[in-house]
Design an enzyme around this catalytic site. Structure first.
Site, mmCIF file in Angstrom:
data_model
loop_
_atom_site.group_PDB
_atom_site.id
_atom_site.type_symbol
_atom_site.label_atom_id
_atom_site.label_comp_id
_atom_site.label_asym_id
_atom_site.label_seq_id
_atom_site.Cartn_x
_atom_site.Cartn_y
_atom_site.Cartn_z
ATOM 1 C CG ASP A 1 -1.730 1.224 1.385
ATOM 2 O OD1 ASP A 1 -2.408 1.587 0.401
ATOM 3 O OD2 ASP A 1 -1.689 1.844 2.456
ATOM 4 C CG ASP B 1 -1.534 7.712 0.402
ATOM 5 O OD1 ASP B 1 -0.428 8.147 0.044
ATOM 6 O OD2 ASP B 1 -2.580 7.839 -0.267
#
Length: 445
Positions: A254, A256
């Protein structure tokens, strides 16, 4: 395909190994000449007709390989009386070319690549020249290839230029599929640089030149240091394992809150800031044999906070910052959509339901097809239950990090396979588990 191998260089950078007694392509790496490794790769990809361009000490190459029968191939030679640069010999070898296109490789490059995939890409794109490109650990002093979303090459940036912008880590690796008509652009007895004098002008004329990006193994072994590294990577199986004919394992990341600090919806490049541990974590992935691929939901586009080009600029900043310290992302995919409407500034074109938005599997499925990934042997690391649910849906192992949202989004009732305080700790736990598993298996034999 036929293959043309440019093997005429003097190899001054490798003098400590060749001692000017053998040509550079005959230097032994793990008891086999560089050229032998190349020919083995070509044979594995059904390429048996080879033209070798020789020069300095070329008679030793010809004596070693002969007509190629002893190596299961058919070899012709062109001997450069004087050096003709990286492409000058194409004027002379064209009489041996019987197909519409051919593979061009330099004699000091170690490769283990699924060339059939690259050939299919070349055919599908109806390309005049296809460049094998990849991210590398030193993009700051490498020539960069700039391509659009269709992988069509739109420009080049020399390593000698001052770069005052965030850039995509996309480096020309020195392997090409070229239309045979390109040979007609080279004049007799002309010294020609392939990139500067052939490819650059073709791109400027908007000719169909494409970049084929792959994480497979290709390394210029023209220096003693690189030679040593390649030898170790051959010995530990890293080289062969990267070939896309073999199932790959991947750590999906991922963005952020995992790689960069969580600041809500990031819509400007100035808001992007790496987590302190991200560089070392990704370098560990790079050394491990796992691919490192980012998959991220970016509803900022659907919300109208920024456009696609601004997201790409943010990702270029991420690659630049990582590349400055030798960390590589093998790919970056993002979903710009969001299904919910009602925001005043929203971009209605992207306010749609889709399969690419996590926990949907569109981005992962794209990577599986492109990189032959074994999901059962792969992981996803993220800071939300959305990431964990994505991994569960895909049949992967899952790791939650306690940075960013730290799993407190509560979108899904799921439990990760492991939890790390940050990305580095999560990666270290994954790699330790793998080492323990491998050691356990080896202990049974």
């Amino acid at each position: 395909m036929q293959a043309v191998i440019m093997a005429g260089g003097k190899g001054t950078r490798l003098h400590s190994i060749t001692k000017n007694e053998i040509p550079k392509p005959l230097a032994l790496i793990n008891d086999r000449a560089i050229l032998e490794w190349q020919i083995e790769c070509l044979k594995a990809n059904q390429i048996s007709k080879i033209i070798i361009v020789t020069g300095h000490l070329g008679e030793k190459i010809e004596a070693h390989f002969g007509n190629g029968a002893g190596f299961g191939v058919d070899i012709d030679y062109y001997r450069e009386v004087q050096p003709l640069g990286s492409a000058g010999a194409l004027h002379y070898v064209k009489e041996w070319l019987t197909e519409d296109y051919f593979l061009l490789v330099y004699g000091d490059v170690l490769i283990d690549i699924d060339l059939i995939r690259m050939e299919q890409f070349h055919i599908e794109k109806q390309s005049m020249a296809t460049l094998f490109v990849h991210p590398n650990s030193h993009p700051y002093d490498s020539d960069l290839v700039m391509a659009d979303e269709s992988q069509r090459v739109i420009g080049f940036d020399s390593k000698h230029n001052k770069r005052d912008y965030w850039y995509n880590n996309c480096v020309n690796a020195g392997l090409y599929i070229l239309d045979s008509k390109i040979c007609d652009l080279v004049n007799k007895e002309e010294t020609v640089d392939l990139e500067k004098e052939l490819l650059f002008p073709l791109v400027s004329k908007h000719s169909p030149i494409y970049a084929y990006s792959s994480p497979e193994y290709i390394k210029d072994v023209g220096t003693a240091d690189r030679f040593s590294v390649a030898s170790a990577e051959l010995s530990n199986g890293f080289v062969a394992a990267r070939n896309l004919k073999k199932k790959q394992k991947c750590i999906f990341l991922d963005r952020d809150g995992t790689i960069n600090r969580h600041k809500g919806l990031i819509s400007t490049v100035d808001d992007f800031e790496l987590e302190d541990c991200a560089i070392e974590a990704i370098k560990k992935i790079n050394r491990s044999g796992y691919l490192a691929i980012v998959i991220t939901n970016q509803p900022v586009v659907a919300r109208g906070l920024c456009d696609i080009s601004e997201v790409i600029t943010i990702h270029n900043k991420m690659q630049t910052l990582l590349g400055e310290h030798g960390a590589i992302l093998d790919d970056i995919l993002f979903c710009p959509h969001h299904p919910d409407k009602g925001f005043p500034e929203e971009n209605i074109l992207y306010k749609i339901p889709c399969n690419c938005r996590k926990p949907g599997l569109g981005m992962i499925e794209s990577c599986v097809n492109k990189y032959n990934i074994d999901l059962a042997a792969s992981w996803i690391i993220g800071d939300t239950t959305i990431d964990i649910q994505t991994g569960t849906n895909a049949g992967m192992h899952t790791a939650l990090v306690l940075t960013g949202e730290a799993g407190k989004d509560m979108k899904y009732d799921v439990q990760s396979d492991l939890t790390g305080s940050n990305l580095l700790e999560a990666v270290e736990i994954i790699l330790t588990r793998e080492d323990e598993l491998l050691n356990g298996l080896s202990g049974r034999h």
